[in-house]
Design an enzyme around this catalytic site. Structure first.
Site, mmCIF file in Angstrom:
data_model
loop_
_atom_site.group_PDB
_atom_site.id
_atom_site.type_symbol
_atom_site.label_atom_id
_atom_site.label_comp_id
_atom_site.label_asym_id
_atom_site.label_seq_id
_atom_site.Cartn_x
_atom_site.Cartn_y
_atom_site.Cartn_z
ATOM 1 N N SER A 191 0.786 -1.165 -0.014
ATOM 2 C CA SER A 191 -0.182 0.176 -0.083
ATOM 3 C C SER A 191 0.892 1.282 0.024
ATOM 4 C CB SER A 191 -0.922 0.023 1.295
ATOM 5 O OG SER A 191 -0.342 0.190 2.487
ATOM 6 N N TYR A 206 -7.936 -2.376 3.268
ATOM 7 C CA TYR A 206 -6.995 -3.381 3.021
ATOM 8 C C TYR A 206 -7.504 -4.376 2.978
ATOM 9 C CZ TYR A 206 -3.993 0.469 5.061
ATOM 10 O OH TYR A 206 -3.143 1.576 5.390
ATOM 11 N N ASP A 252 4.775 -8.477 -1.047
ATOM 12 C CA ASP A 252 4.156 -7.564 0.124
ATOM 13 C C ASP A 252 4.421 -7.788 1.222
ATOM 14 O OD1 ASP A 252 2.104 -6.027 1.395
ATOM 15 O OD2 ASP A 252 0.499 -7.150 0.736
#
Ligand SMILES: *[C@@H]1O[C@H](CO)[C@@H](O)[C@H](O)[C@H]1NC(C)=O
Length: 382
Positions: free
Chosen positions: A91, A134, A272
Site C-alpha cells: 500500500s 486493506y 508484499d
C-alpha cells in the site's frame, strides 16, 4: 481456528469497501487496484530531482511479532512523536492513530501510541476525510500534514492520516503490536495520489539511492535499509527482476511448481511485506495443498501433519528459481501445522495474482528499486 491466526495481516490495498474479507477463510475474492500508469511513470521519471548533498541512508530495526507482524519506528511531529508501523510494500499511505481515536486499540491490552497535533510545532491543518481498504479491512480518519522521519532521515511536509477508526482491522490490530501503517508502494495507488514518505525522501534529496531493502528474519528482529541494501544480510548477488506494473511491486511469475509438477504459469505476483502469508488463486492453492498433503479444516485453513515429508515449492521468476522447503511454508500453531499459502481470488483486470508475503520474504532478502522499477532477490542469511 489456529491460535496465532488472528495475528496474520493482509495490508495490501484493495479498491472497494464492499470486499471485506475474513483472513481465516480459504476462499476470498478481492479486487485490487490497477492504474493506467503511463502518465504516472512519466511523472516519476521527471520527478527525480538532482540529488543534493544531504543524501544518506539508514537502517530501521524491524521487530518481529510471532513471524506474523513485522514493524518498525517512524516519527511524526516536532518534537518527534514515535510510532510503530508496518512498513508495507502493498500500500502507499502513512497513517497513525489520532489522539482522540477511541477505536484504535484498548486502554490496557493493545494500547497504541497516538498522535497529538497540538503537541507538534510543525503540524499543518488539512482535515479532509481519509479512508482506505486493506485486505484485512478498512480504516478511516482525516488528513494532516507534519514533519516526519524514518531511519533518522527527515521528511518535510508529509501528508498522512490521523486515523479515528481502525476497528475494521480486527484483532490482528487491536491485539497486535503496530500503531499504524507506512505504505512503500507507488504513489499511483496512494489515496489522492499523495506522495509516500519514501517518495518524499527521494524528492527532498535525503537518500543515496531510491532503493529500500528488507531483511525479515525468522523468529528474530530484521532490518529495513532505507536508501540502499545491506550486503551482510544475504548470500551471493541480488537477482534483479523488472516490475510488470509500478503500482504495487508487481512482477511476472513464470511458473509455480511442487516436486516438478507445474501448478500455475504465466501469471503475476506482488511482493508484499504487509501480508503475513503467501496467497494464490483458490483453485491452484487447493491443488497445491493436496500435493503437500494439507487438508482444509472447518475454518477453511489448510492443516498439514507437522512431521510429514514435504515437497519443495518452486516459484520461477524471470527465469530464476526460488524455492520454499516444507519448513519455510509450514507455520506451527500449537500442536498443528498450518500451510502458509492461502487461496485468494483477485478478479481481472488486476488479478489473477499471487501475493509473495512475509513467508517468501523471510527466505529471500528483497531490495525494492523505486527509480529503476525493479526488485532484487537473494537468499537471506539465517
Ligand atoms: C474528518 O473525516 C470524517 C470522515 O472520516 C468527516 O466526516 C469529517 O467531516 C472530517 N472532518 C473535517 C473537518 O473535514
Amino acid at each position: 481456528m489456529g491460535s496465532n491466526l488472528f495475528l496474520f495481516i493482509m495490508l495490501f490495498k484493495v479498491t472497494t469497501l464492499a470486499s471485506v474479507l475474513a483472513v481465516a477463510s480459504a476462499v476470498i475474492t478481492v479486487p485490487l487496484q490497477r492504474m493506467e500508469n503511463e502518465e504516472f511513470i512519466e511523472q516519476v521519471r521527471s520527478g527525480f530531482k538532482l540529488m543534493s548533498t544531504l543524501q544518506d541512508s539508514g537502517d530501521i530495526v524491524i521487530k518481529n511479532y510471532q513471524n506474523a507482524q513485522y514493524y518498525g519506528e517512524v516519527t511524526v511531529g516536532t518534537p518527534a512523536q514515535s510510532f510503530n508501523v508496518i512498513y508495507d510494500t502493498g500500500s502507499s499511505n502513512l497513517w497513525v492513530p489520532a489522539k482522540d481515536c477511541s477505536n484504535c486499540g484498548g486502554k490496557f491490552i493493545g494500547k497504541k501510541n497516538k498522535y497529538d497535533r497540538e503537541a507538534s510545532s510543525s503540524y499543518v491543518v488539512d482535515d479532509a476525510p481519509f479512508a482506505i481498504q486493506y485486505g484485512s479491512g478498512p480504516v478511516s480518519g482525516n488528513w494532516s500534514v507534519d514533519a516526519a522521519s524514518m531511519a533518522g532521515l527527515p521528511i518535510e511536509g508529509q501528508r498522512f492520516a490521523e486515523v479515528k477508526d481502525a476497528s475494521g482491522l480486527g484483532a490482528a490490530y487491536s491485539a497486535g503490536k503496530f500503531d499504524g501503517i507506512l505504505g512503500l508502494a507507488f504513489d499511483s495507488i496512494s489515496i489522492d495520489n499523495t506522495p509516500t514518505p519514501f517518495k518524499n525522501l527521494i524528492d527532498q534529496g535525503q537518500v543515496d539511492k531510491g532503493i529500500f531493502s528488507f531483511y525479515l528474519a525468522n523468529d528474530k528482529d530484521g532490518v529495513l535499509t532505507i536508501g540502499g541494501t545491506d550486503e551482510t544480510k544475504y548470500d551471493g548477488d541480488l537477482t534483479w527482476v523488472p516490475l510488470s506494473s509500478a503500482t504495487y511491486w508487481e512482477i511476472a511469475l513464470d511458473d509455480v511448481s511442487a516436486d516438478g509438477t507445474q501448478y500455475d504459469s504465466s501469471t503475476s505476483a506482488i511482493v508484499d511485506s504487509g501480508t503475513s502469508l503467501l496467497t494464490g488463486p483458490t483453485a491452484t492453492v487447493k491443488k497445491l495443498a493436496a500435493a503437500v498433503g494439507a487438508k482444509a479444516n472447518f475454518a477453511g485453513e489448510y492443516i498439514v501433519d507437522c512431521d510429514a515429508e514435504l515437497p519443495e515449492l518452486t516459484f520461477t521468476i524471470a527465469g530464476a528459481e526460488y524455492t520454499l522447503a516444507g519448513e519455510d511454508y509450514l507455520i506451527k500453531s500449537g500442536t498443528t501445522c498450518l500451510f502458509a499459502i492461502m487461496g485468494m481470488d483477485i478478479p481481472r483486470p488486476a488479478g489473477p495474482l499471487w501475493i509473495l508475503g512475509d513467508v517468501f520474504m523471510r527466505k529471500y532478502y528483497t531490495a525494492f528499486d523505486y527509480e529503476n522499477e525493479q526488485v532484487g532477490f537473494a537468499p537471506a542469511k539465517a
